[in-house]
Design a protein around this motif. Structure first.
Motif, PDB file in Angstrom:
ATOM      1  N   PRO A  17      25.693   2.176 -15.435  1.00  0.00           N
ATOM      2  CA  PRO A  17      27.259   1.785 -15.557  1.00  0.00           C
ATOM      3  C   PRO A  17      27.902   1.216 -14.354  1.00  0.00           C
ATOM      4  CG  PRO A  17      26.914   3.827 -16.462  1.00  0.00           C
ATOM      5  CD  PRO A  17      25.595   3.831 -15.623  1.00  0.00           C
ATOM      6  N   ASP A  18      27.580   1.817 -13.208  1.00  0.00           N
ATOM      7  CA  ASP A  18      28.305   1.336 -11.975  1.00  0.00           C
ATOM      8  C   ASP A  18      27.510   0.106 -11.709  1.00  0.00           C
ATOM      9  OD1 ASP A  18      29.927   3.593 -11.695  1.00  0.00           O
ATOM     10  OD2 ASP A  18      28.351   4.704 -10.677  1.00  0.00           O
ATOM     11  N   ILE A  19      25.989  -0.127 -11.891  1.00  0.00           N
ATOM     12  CA  ILE A  19      25.339  -1.396 -11.415  1.00  0.00           C
ATOM     13  C   ILE A  19      25.966  -2.577 -12.216  1.00  0.00           C
ATOM     14  CG2 ILE A  19      23.038  -2.558 -11.385  1.00  0.00           C
ATOM     15  CD1 ILE A  19      22.036   0.148 -10.569  1.00  0.00           C
ATOM     16  N   LEU A  20      26.228  -2.218 -13.576  1.00  0.00           N
ATOM     17  CA  LEU A  20      26.917  -3.256 -14.418  1.00  0.00           C
ATOM     18  C   LEU A  20      27.952  -3.787 -13.815  1.00  0.00           C
ATOM     19  CD1 LEU A  20      25.611  -2.071 -17.927  1.00  0.00           C
ATOM     20  CD2 LEU A  20      24.860  -4.288 -16.642  1.00  0.00           C
ATOM     21  N   GLY A  21      28.834  -2.876 -13.181  1.00  0.00           N
ATOM     22  CA  GLY A  21      30.170  -3.544 -12.826  1.00  0.00           C
ATOM     23  C   GLY A  21      30.149  -4.271 -11.255  1.00  0.00           C
ATOM     24  N   GLN A  22      28.630  -4.510 -10.643  1.00  0.00           N
ATOM     25  CA  GLN A  22      29.008  -5.035  -9.441  1.00  0.00           C
ATOM     26  C   GLN A  22      28.815  -6.587  -9.453  1.00  0.00           C
ATOM     27  OE1 GLN A  22      25.199  -3.371  -7.521  1.00  0.00           O
ATOM     28  NE2 GLN A  22      26.211  -1.445  -7.510  1.00  0.00           N
ATOM     29  N   ARG A  23      29.093  -7.151  -8.919  1.00  0.00           N
ATOM     30  CA  ARG A  23      29.104  -8.714  -8.707  1.00  0.00           C
ATOM     31  C   ARG A  23      28.696  -9.309  -7.146  1.00  0.00           C
ATOM     32  NH1 ARG A  23      29.542  -7.482 -12.987  1.00  0.00           N
ATOM     33  NH2 ARG A  23      31.005  -8.146 -14.590  1.00  0.00           N
ATOM     34  N   TYR A  78      18.765  -7.979  -8.677  1.00  0.00           N
ATOM     35  CA  TYR A  78      17.828  -7.768  -9.613  1.00  0.00           C
ATOM     36  C   TYR A  78      18.085  -6.416 -10.372  1.00  0.00           C
ATOM     37  CZ  TYR A  78      13.960 -11.064  -9.570  1.00  0.00           C
ATOM     38  OH  TYR A  78      13.034 -12.024  -9.751  1.00  0.00           O
ATOM     39  N   GLU A  79      18.558  -5.508  -9.577  1.00  0.00           N
ATOM     40  CA  GLU A  79      19.002  -4.376 -10.208  1.00  0.00           C
ATOM     41  C   GLU A  79      20.142  -4.554 -11.446  1.00  0.00           C
ATOM     42  OE1 GLU A  79      20.034  -1.343  -7.371  1.00  0.00           O
ATOM     43  OE2 GLU A  79      17.990  -1.003  -6.921  1.00  0.00           O
ATOM     44  N   TRP A  80      21.070  -5.134 -11.189  1.00  0.00           N
ATOM     45  CA  TRP A  80      22.201  -5.548 -11.986  1.00  0.00           C
ATOM     46  C   TRP A  80      21.558  -6.412 -13.161  1.00  0.00           C
ATOM     47  CZ3 TRP A  80      23.526 -10.305 -14.188  1.00  0.00           C
ATOM     48  CH2 TRP A  80      24.570 -10.360 -15.191  1.00  0.00           C
ATOM     49  N   LEU A  81      20.760  -7.288 -12.989  1.00  0.00           N
ATOM     50  CA  LEU A  81      20.038  -8.134 -14.009  1.00  0.00           C
ATOM     51  C   LEU A  81      19.039  -7.384 -14.826  1.00  0.00           C
ATOM     52  CD1 LEU A  81      19.091 -10.942 -15.360  1.00  0.00           C
ATOM     53  CD2 LEU A  81      17.357 -11.189 -13.543  1.00  0.00           C
ATOM     54  N   CYS A 106      19.809  -4.158 -15.555  1.00  0.00           N
ATOM     55  CA  CYS A 106      20.554  -3.486 -16.373  1.00  0.00           C
ATOM     56  C   CYS A 106      21.327  -4.303 -17.126  1.00  0.00           C
ATOM     57  CB  CYS A 106      21.873  -2.826 -15.339  1.00  0.00           C
ATOM     58  SG  CYS A 106      21.257  -1.401 -14.202  1.00  0.00           S
ATOM     59  N   TYR A 107      21.619  -5.236 -16.991  1.00  0.00           N
ATOM     60  CA  TYR A 107      22.190  -6.339 -17.864  1.00  0.00           C
ATOM     61  C   TYR A 107      21.474  -6.631 -19.055  1.00  0.00           C
ATOM     62  CZ  TYR A 107      23.997 -10.905 -19.771  1.00  0.00           C
ATOM     63  OH  TYR A 107      24.289 -11.912 -20.679  1.00  0.00           O
ATOM     64  N   LEU A 108      20.017  -6.961 -18.840  1.00  0.00           N
ATOM     65  CA  LEU A 108      19.256  -7.424 -19.819  1.00  0.00           C
ATOM     66  C   LEU A 108      18.813  -6.085 -20.680  1.00  0.00           C
ATOM     67  CD1 LEU A 108      16.623  -9.922 -17.929  1.00  0.00           C
ATOM     68  CD2 LEU A 108      18.247 -10.298 -19.889  1.00  0.00           C
ATOM     69  N   GLN A 139      12.963 -10.112 -29.152  1.00  0.00           N
ATOM     70  CA  GLN A 139      12.199 -10.317 -27.871  1.00  0.00           C
ATOM     71  C   GLN A 139      12.483 -11.683 -27.043  1.00  0.00           C
ATOM     72  OE1 GLN A 139       9.615  -8.449 -27.079  1.00  0.00           O
ATOM     73  NE2 GLN A 139      10.362  -6.926 -28.732  1.00  0.00           N
ATOM     74  N   VAL A 140      12.892 -12.580 -27.571  1.00  0.00           N
ATOM     75  CA  VAL A 140      12.708 -13.984 -27.128  1.00  0.00           C
ATOM     76  C   VAL A 140      13.706 -13.736 -25.951  1.00  0.00           C
ATOM     77  CG1 VAL A 140      12.949 -16.447 -27.163  1.00  0.00           C
ATOM     78  CG2 VAL A 140      11.954 -15.162 -28.996  1.00  0.00           C
ATOM     79  N   TYR A 141      15.219 -13.665 -26.116  1.00  0.00           N
ATOM     80  CA  TYR A 141      16.060 -13.821 -25.097  1.00  0.00           C
ATOM     81  C   TYR A 141      16.551 -12.668 -24.424  1.00  0.00           C
ATOM     82  CZ  TYR A 141      16.385 -18.827 -26.492  1.00  0.00           C
ATOM     83  OH  TYR A 141      16.287 -20.043 -26.683  1.00  0.00           O
ATOM     84  N   CYS A 142      16.137 -11.424 -24.917  1.00  0.00           N
ATOM     85  CA  CYS A 142      16.574 -10.042 -24.504  1.00  0.00           C
ATOM     86  C   CYS A 142      15.203  -9.444 -24.009  1.00  0.00           C
ATOM     87  CB  CYS A 142      16.974  -9.503 -25.696  1.00  0.00           C
ATOM     88  SG  CYS A 142      18.921 -10.211 -26.130  1.00  0.00           S
ATOM     89  N   CYS A 143      14.275  -8.723 -24.699  1.00  0.00           N
ATOM     90  CA  CYS A 143      13.258  -7.892 -24.424  1.00  0.00           C
ATOM     91  C   CYS A 143      12.223  -8.765 -23.354  1.00  0.00           C
ATOM     92  CB  CYS A 143      12.529  -7.386 -25.534  1.00  0.00           C
ATOM     93  SG  CYS A 143      13.660  -6.207 -26.499  1.00  0.00           S
ATOM     94  N   ARG A 144      11.871  -9.880 -23.517  1.00  0.00           N
ATOM     95  CA  ARG A 144      10.998 -10.555 -22.766  1.00  0.00           C
ATOM     96  C   ARG A 144      11.309 -10.752 -21.531  1.00  0.00           C
ATOM     97  NH1 ARG A 144       9.588 -15.766 -20.990  1.00  0.00           N
ATOM     98  NH2 ARG A 144       7.213 -16.071 -20.989  1.00  0.00           N
ATOM     99  N   PRO A 145      12.686 -11.277 -21.182  1.00  0.00           N
ATOM    100  CA  PRO A 145      13.003 -11.365 -19.791  1.00  0.00           C
ATOM    101  C   PRO A 145      13.354 -10.008 -19.135  1.00  0.00           C
ATOM    102  CG  PRO A 145      14.672 -12.063 -21.454  1.00  0.00           C
ATOM    103  CD  PRO A 145      13.498 -12.333 -22.122  1.00  0.00           C
ATOM    104  N   LEU A 146      13.778  -9.232 -19.992  1.00  0.00           N
ATOM    105  CA  LEU A 146      13.884  -7.715 -19.574  1.00  0.00           C
ATOM    106  C   LEU A 146      12.784  -7.233 -18.804  1.00  0.00           C
ATOM    107  CD1 LEU A 146      15.267  -4.765 -19.056  1.00  0.00           C
ATOM    108  CD2 LEU A 146      14.531  -4.276 -21.346  1.00  0.00           C
ATOM    109  N   ALA A 147      11.466  -7.456 -19.428  1.00  0.00           N
ATOM    110  CA  ALA A 147      10.316  -6.832 -18.961  1.00  0.00           C
ATOM    111  C   ALA A 147       9.848  -7.604 -17.616  1.00  0.00           C
ATOM    112  CB  ALA A 147       9.113  -6.916 -19.929  1.00  0.00           C
TER     113      ALA A 147
END
Length: 710
Positions: free
Chosen positions: A503-509, A528-531, A533-535, A561-569
């Motif tokens: 949760p804290d990482i998602l609040g970073q900018r 990357y850590e924020w990315l 967490c976001y994905l 998959q396409v715009y969420c799980c694939r870029p997450l991995a």
């Protein structure tokens, strides 16, 4: 810079030949021999057993190849498929005769095995893969998945009394290993398993070495005990040919698949089994066994633990492909950067031409791939040693929860690592080919062969896009356990531990004040850590949204998959590589003369990889305003400029000898035009008229008579 004074260094890493590349070598900020020794030392430190110097071993392999006429590069017309496979088998046999790796080495020092495969692959991947499938994949699976009763096979493997292959994939199933349809029914009356292919779609397919040469196969099949209960996928030792005649065994139909786009020295094949009986003891029983009476026994408490351990074992192929892909990128970038440092075109005046490496565009095209080589090479070696740890635990009958979790984590890392490494290499080889202009298109300069031989890395051992689902599923399962059970984010290799601050990482900018402050890999590491967490949040929400809309679990996963799980991995694996390389290049043991160049490589790889996700960083709100994106772009160009003078020396660290690199435009002396001219003249029949020359002038029809006939 002067080479280190360590005794024997000049013999181990001799100075490179003088020539046009000397100007860049003289401008390097570090000594390439010192970096080579440092990189090797870090690999050795990971091992807990005595290890001979890997560079000595590598040099011995390269020298053996260069001094043996059997390994001479053919000039002129290519070999036929049959002759190439014959030559490749003879070379494989010769390597085994050299006894570079005795039987005990496969257990005592797996890093030597990996080094042998990489060195042979730099020479010819068909040779490396043929040997790898027999000596590493086939033999090590028998050792790690079997027990004492299977050790009898190892001397026969190393003496080539038998020749092996690894048979998982079927005609109708590949990545979905759980759906493999070959069966192994146990018959307690004879204490035998009956291996059977229910139909042609269950034929083992694409199996390397199976086409013409394998006598035995590790066959994965669904194990059934009396009463029809299925215990899932298990491995069995099955003889498929008579070693004295190479004719199929009774009940086995085995054949070759024919010519492929590349790697044609490897005979990929297929096999069907018609009620083939094998002894009960030929079940590789590390994760599960069957008593003579037909009772299934396993040391694991539940199927998830057993399957986790099995996944870790299956990861060996994917981890190996990461190393193979990275080796291909080493070869391609070595050729392209040596070419770029000697190829002069245009300049500030008509009388002055400059090397194309001086152009910002050429630096931007190539230097990030050089940084990728160093980062991916470090990660693939590290993961390989983690996999060794897993296999040692299995052999030590470690059935702990940590062991099962380690298997799942390695499976997740390998499932995304193979796509990242093979795709990066695929794009990198193509960029190198184009960066070398027309000369890069000549087959003699090897870039086309590298492209073709690397291409299957994107597919075998699991299609890349399908494999990424394994990684995203692993991450989503951790989040679900956290949401529903309060479990901590933690894993044996600590690759997910940062998610504890989710949760804290998602609040970073993004808050960098200047381009200079971006020139360290800690900046993209935080992004990357924020990315990730976001994905992870987006993927979890997308899955739950699909479920609320009435989709079942399968449909919900598929539609996420396409715009969420694939870029997450992909982002998770890139983060892991960036973190590993950042920690490696910023440790206290890095010699002071090497810190700057290693730090720049780390920052360039991290920023370049991150820049490919710029849209997501803006979409999620981590970036705001145009300055953030411009700052990343400027930092990448600054790092390319700073690394330009070090590029040739960095290539000298990773490039094999000229005989192995086998590219006239990539030779260490930098005599680009002389080497290319000589290579072209050595090609077959280049100065001869065509064999069909008479067709050019004899019986040439007159236009008028031709019109009358029409």
């Amino acid at each position: 810079m002067a080479p280190p004074s360590e005794g024997g260094t000049n013999a181990l890493l001799p100075d490179l030949p003088k020539g046009p590349l000397q100007a860049y070598r003289a401008r390097a900020s570090f000594c390439w021999q010192e970096l080579a020794l440092f990189l090797e030392g870090e690999d050795v430190l990971r091992l807990k057993w005595a290890t001979p110097r890997l560079l000595h071993f590598q040099k011995a392999i390269f020298s053996a190849l260069e001094n043996d006429p059997l390994f001479a590069h053919p000039h002129g017309e290519g070999l036929s498929l049959e002759k190439y496979r014959e030559l490749n088998f003879l070379r494989c046999k010769r390597v085994m005769e050299y006894n570079l790796l005795p039987v005990e080495s496969i257990v005592a020092n797996p890093l030597l095995v990996q080094t042998l495969v990489t060195c042979l692959g730099m020479y010819d991947w068909s040779l490396a893969i043929k040997l790898l499938l027999h000596m590493l994949t086939f033999a090590s699976v028998i050792y790690s998945s079997g027990s004492e009763r299977h050790l009898k096979y190892l001397p026969k493997i190393f003496n080539m009394e038998i020749f092996g292959c690894f048979a998982v994939t079927e005609l109708s199933h590949g990545s979905n290993a759980k759906a493999i349809r070959t069966t192994a029914h146990y018959d307690p009356t004879t204490e035998e398993f009956i291996i059977h292919s229910p139909d042609f779609e269950a034929a083992k397919f694409w199996i390397g070495n199976m086409g013409k040469t394998a006598t035995h196969a590790v066959v994965f099949a669904q194990l059934y005990t009396p009463g029809g209960r299925c215990h899932g996928l298990h491995a069995f030792m099955v003889q498929i040919r008579n070693p004295k005649t190479l004719l199929p065994m009774p009940g086995v139909m085995v054949g070759d698949m024919g010519k492929k786009l590349g790697l044609n020295g490897v005979d990929n094949g297929f096999a069907m089994f018609h009620k083939v009986r094998i002894p009960r003891q030929d079940l590789l029983n590390r994760t599960g066994d069957v008593t003579p009476e037909g009772t299934y026994v396993t040391p694991f408490k539940d199927d998830r633990q057993r399957f986790g351990a099995t996944l870790g074992t299956l990861s060996i192929g994917r981890v190996t492909i990461m190393g193979m892909s990275t080796a291909n990128l080493k070869l391609a970038i070595s050729i392209a950067l040596r070419f770029s440092a000697t190829r002069c075109q245009f300049g500030p005046s008509d009388a002055e031409e400059v090397p194309v490496l001086e152009y910002q565009m050429q630096q931007w095209r190539l230097l990030p791939y050089l940084a990728a080589v160093y980062a991916l090479d470090h990660f693939s070696k590290s993961l390989f040693l983690d996999l060794v740890e897993l296999q040692q635990g299995l052999m030590g009958t470690d059935q702990s929860t940590r062991q099962a979790e380690l298997g799942r984590e390695i499976h997740a890392l390998a499932s995304a690592g193979k796509p990242l490494a093979s795709w990066t290499t695929q794009r990198g080889i193509q960029e190198c080919r184009e960066a070398c202009g027309g000369h890069g298109y000549l087959a003699v300069n090897r870039l086309g062969h590298l492209r073709n031989d690397n291409d299957p890395n994107c597919t075998y051992e699991g299609d890349n896009n399908v494999l990424l689902q394994q990684t995203s599923t692993y991450l989503l399962s951790l989040l679900a356990r956290r949401v529903h059970g309060g479990a901590r984010f933690e894993s044996p290799l600590r690759t997910v531990d940062f998610l504890e601050a989710y949760p804290d990482i998602l609040g970073q900018r993004f808050t960098c004040p200047s381009v200079d402050s971006c020139l360290d890999s800690s900046v993209p590491l935080a992004a990357y850590e924020w990315l990730v967490c976001y994905l992870l949040r987006e993927s979890y929400q997308k899955f739950n949204q699909e479920k609320r809309s009435g989709s079942n679990d399968f449909e919900a996963r598929n539609n996420s998959q396409v715009y969420c799980c694939r870029p997450l991995a992909l982002a998770f694996l890139e983060l892991t590589v960036v973190r590993k390389f950042h920690e490696y290049t910023h440790q206290h043991s890095v010699p002071p003369p090497l810190r700057a160049v290693l730090g720049r490589l780390s920052a360039l790889y991290a920023l370049w990889s991150l820049s490919q996700h710029t849209a997501l960083l803006y979409q999620g709100g981590y970036f705001a305003g145009e300055e953030a994106g411009k700052m990343i772009q400027s930092a990448i160009l600054d790092l390319c400029s700073q690394l330009k003078d070090d590029a040739v020396a960095l290539v000298d660290v990773i490039a094999p000898p000229d005989f192995v690199l086998d590219s006239p435009i990539g030779r260490a002396d930098g005599e680009l035009y002389k080497n290319l001219w000589t290579a072209v003249l050595l090609e077959s029949k280049v100065l001869e008229r065509p064999s069909w020359w008479s067709e050019f002038s004899v019986n040439k029809p007159r236009v008028g008579s031709l019109k009358s006939k029409l």
